[in-house]
Design a protein around this motif. Structure first.
Motif, PDB file in Angstrom:
ATOM      1  N   ALA A 254       0.837  -1.201   0.000  1.00  0.00           N
ATOM      2  CA  ALA A 254       0.000   0.000   0.000  1.00  0.00           C
ATOM      3  C   ALA A 254       0.875   1.255   0.000  1.00  0.00           C
ATOM      4  O   ALA A 254       0.570   2.243  -0.691  1.00  0.00           O
ATOM      5  CB  ALA A 254      -0.929  -0.006   1.209  1.00  0.00           C
ATOM      6  N   ILE A 255       1.968   1.214   0.764  1.00  0.00           N
ATOM      7  CA  ILE A 255       2.900   2.344   0.780  1.00  0.00           C
ATOM      8  C   ILE A 255       3.506   2.539  -0.609  1.00  0.00           C
ATOM      9  O   ILE A 255       3.595   3.666  -1.120  1.00  0.00           O
ATOM     10  CB  ILE A 255       4.019   2.109   1.816  1.00  0.00           C
ATOM     11  CG1 ILE A 255       3.456   2.132   3.246  1.00  0.00           C
ATOM     12  CG2 ILE A 255       5.127   3.142   1.653  1.00  0.00           C
ATOM     13  CD1 ILE A 255       2.998   3.491   3.712  1.00  0.00           C
ATOM     14  N   GLU A 256       3.919   1.432  -1.240  1.00  0.00           N
ATOM     15  CA  GLU A 256       4.537   1.528  -2.561  1.00  0.00           C
ATOM     16  C   GLU A 256       3.546   2.027  -3.610  1.00  0.00           C
ATOM     17  O   GLU A 256       3.894   2.849  -4.461  1.00  0.00           O
ATOM     18  CB  GLU A 256       5.101   0.156  -2.969  1.00  0.00           C
ATOM     19  CG  GLU A 256       6.278  -0.307  -2.125  1.00  0.00           C
ATOM     20  CD  GLU A 256       7.402   0.703  -2.096  1.00  0.00           C
ATOM     21  OE1 GLU A 256       7.781   1.207  -3.178  1.00  0.00           O
ATOM     22  OE2 GLU A 256       7.895   1.020  -0.993  1.00  0.00           O
ATOM     23  N   LYS A 257       2.308   1.535  -3.550  1.00  0.00           N
ATOM     24  CA  LYS A 257       1.298   1.998  -4.512  1.00  0.00           C
ATOM     25  C   LYS A 257       0.929   3.455  -4.239  1.00  0.00           C
ATOM     26  O   LYS A 257       0.617   4.209  -5.170  1.00  0.00           O
ATOM     27  CB  LYS A 257       0.062   1.103  -4.435  1.00  0.00           C
ATOM     28  CG  LYS A 257       0.259  -0.264  -5.076  1.00  0.00           C
ATOM     29  CD  LYS A 257      -1.054  -1.033  -5.167  1.00  0.00           C
ATOM     30  CE  LYS A 257      -0.851  -2.356  -5.893  1.00  0.00           C
ATOM     31  NZ  LYS A 257      -2.120  -3.113  -6.032  1.00  0.00           N
ATOM     32  N   GLY A 258       0.970   3.843  -2.969  1.00  0.00           N
ATOM     33  CA  GLY A 258       0.711   5.238  -2.620  1.00  0.00           C
ATOM     34  C   GLY A 258       1.777   6.149  -3.204  1.00  0.00           C
ATOM     35  O   GLY A 258       1.478   7.240  -3.714  1.00  0.00           O
ATOM     36  N   LYS A 259       3.042   5.701  -3.151  1.00  0.00           N
ATOM     37  CA  LYS A 259       4.145   6.477  -3.738  1.00  0.00           C
ATOM     38  C   LYS A 259       3.952   6.622  -5.248  1.00  0.00           C
ATOM     39  O   LYS A 259       4.191   7.692  -5.818  1.00  0.00           O
ATOM     40  CB  LYS A 259       5.479   5.786  -3.458  1.00  0.00           C
ATOM     41  CG  LYS A 259       5.942   5.857  -2.011  1.00  0.00           C
ATOM     42  CD  LYS A 259       7.263   5.104  -1.859  1.00  0.00           C
ATOM     43  CE  LYS A 259       7.747   5.127  -0.420  1.00  0.00           C
ATOM     44  NZ  LYS A 259       9.020   4.357  -0.256  1.00  0.00           N
ATOM     45  N   ALA A 260       3.529   5.524  -5.891  1.00  0.00           N
ATOM     46  CA  ALA A 260       3.317   5.557  -7.341  1.00  0.00           C
ATOM     47  C   ALA A 260       2.148   6.466  -7.707  1.00  0.00           C
ATOM     48  O   ALA A 260       2.163   7.133  -8.747  1.00  0.00           O
ATOM     49  CB  ALA A 260       3.069   4.144  -7.867  1.00  0.00           C
ATOM     50  N   ALA A 261       1.130   6.488  -6.836  1.00  0.00           N
ATOM     51  CA  ALA A 261      -0.049   7.307  -7.102  1.00  0.00           C
ATOM     52  C   ALA A 261       0.204   8.790  -6.854  1.00  0.00           C
ATOM     53  O   ALA A 261      -0.470   9.642  -7.433  1.00  0.00           O
ATOM     54  CB  ALA A 261      -1.217   6.832  -6.227  1.00  0.00           C
ATOM     55  N   ALA A 262       1.192   9.079  -5.988  1.00  0.00           N
ATOM     56  CA  ALA A 262       1.500  10.481  -5.663  1.00  0.00           C
ATOM     57  C   ALA A 262       3.004  10.718  -5.752  1.00  0.00           C
ATOM     58  O   ALA A 262       3.667  10.955  -4.734  1.00  0.00           O
ATOM     59  CB  ALA A 262       0.971  10.822  -4.269  1.00  0.00           C
TER      60      ALA A 262
END
Length: 306
Positions: A254-262
């Motif tokens: 979730a942290i990694e996808k959050g970084k990719a999303a923002a």
């Protein structure tokens, strides 16, 4: 030390280890305590700058106390059985030792000797000679020290999961793994349904030494966080404790996808804002808090760049 199974056990990619049991069978995870205890004594010698000897002298009574066992007659009988299994078990592997692959049957112990009091019938001194393979692992520091509370874990699967967490977390902030992968790594012969139940129980009671265990049912993943770091990061305030439940930690993915999303935004600042907003809006329940956070990151990035 590796987990002992009768079949060739593929450890990682093309690495394998195969065990040939003694006439009394393969060593149990409790037999491994004897090797761990001997290794701990030798690591202490290494820390003092000494060359670790192959032969280790052990006081059986001290061993029983250290490993949280009884000290009656059954304990001594069990010790003899452990020695039979450890001394009689052989293995072969393609793991490189000192830059060389030696494809031959080897042992964990070269020999063992138990000195018994003729009057009381109780063993007084145990001497075990470790194999070259075990000694080389110690010299190369390719062994892990374990929390003494490890010996208080009575279920074999809990001990094995602790060993895996100890190996994979290392100096990281945590380790996440699919339940199916953890099941394979553990060597458990339980069906996946029973294994999942055991992991859920471990997560709910959270008594694993050194690590906080979190089972994420949405993704069927298990996360291990160093207990001290987890408590620092997620310990609720007195007000939060009075008001009720706090949000669980986010998964690594979730942290990694959050970084990719923002991209180019501070992911931890976003997490702090998201948690604060959750409290402010009356603690709205999430079916999947990880997905909710990723959605928040997308919205925050879109707002910041509109």
């Amino acid at each position: 030390m590796q987990h002992w199974t009768k079949d060739k056990n593929h450890l990682n990619k093309d690495r394998w280890i195969e065990f040939r049991p003694s006439i009394k069978g393969l060593p149990t995870i409790y037999d491994k305590d004897l090797i761990i205890y001997a290794i701990s004594n030798l690591i202490a010698a290494l820390d003092e700058g000494q060359e670790p000897p192959k032969e280790v002298e052990i006081d059986p009574y001290a061993f029983f106390i250290f490993t949280e066992r009884g000290t009656g007659g059954r304990a001594y009988d069990a010790l003899r059985d452990s020695l039979d299994r450890l001394d009689g078990t052989r293995f072969r592997t393609n793991i490189t030792i000192n830059g060389t692959i030696i494809d031959q049957w080897q042992g964990l112990l070269d020999k063992s000797a138990l000195k018994t009091n003729e009057v009381t019938g109780k063993p007084e001194v145990l001497r075990i000679t470790l194999s070259d393979m075990v000694l080389n692992m110690i010299k190369q520091r390719d062994v892990l020290t374990l929390n003494r509370d490890y010996f208080r874990l009575k279920k074999p699967i809990e001990r094995r999961i602790y060993e895996l967490a100890r190996k994979h977390v290392g100096q990281q902030n945590g380790w996440g793994v699919n339940l199916e992968t953890l099941h394979i790594k553990s060597g458990s012969r339980a069906v996946i349904r029973e294994f999942r139940r055991a992991v859920k129980h471990l997560s709910e009671h959270n008594h694993l030494p050194d690590y906080h265990v979190y089972f994420e049912k949405e993704t069927d993943k298990v996360f291990f966080y160093p207990r001290e770091e987890f408590q620092k990061a997620y310990k609720p305030s007195k007000q939060e404790e009075a008001e009720g439940e706090t949000l669980p930690p986010l998964s690594f993915w979730a942290i990694e996808k959050g970084k990719a999303a923002a991209p180019d935004m501070d992911i931890y600042a976003l997490e702090a804002d998201w948690r604060a907003l959750w409290k402010k809006t009356g603690k709205k329940p999430f079916e999947n808090h990880n997905a909710a956070f990723i959605g928040y990151c997308k919205s925050a990035y879109k707002k910041a760049n509109s």
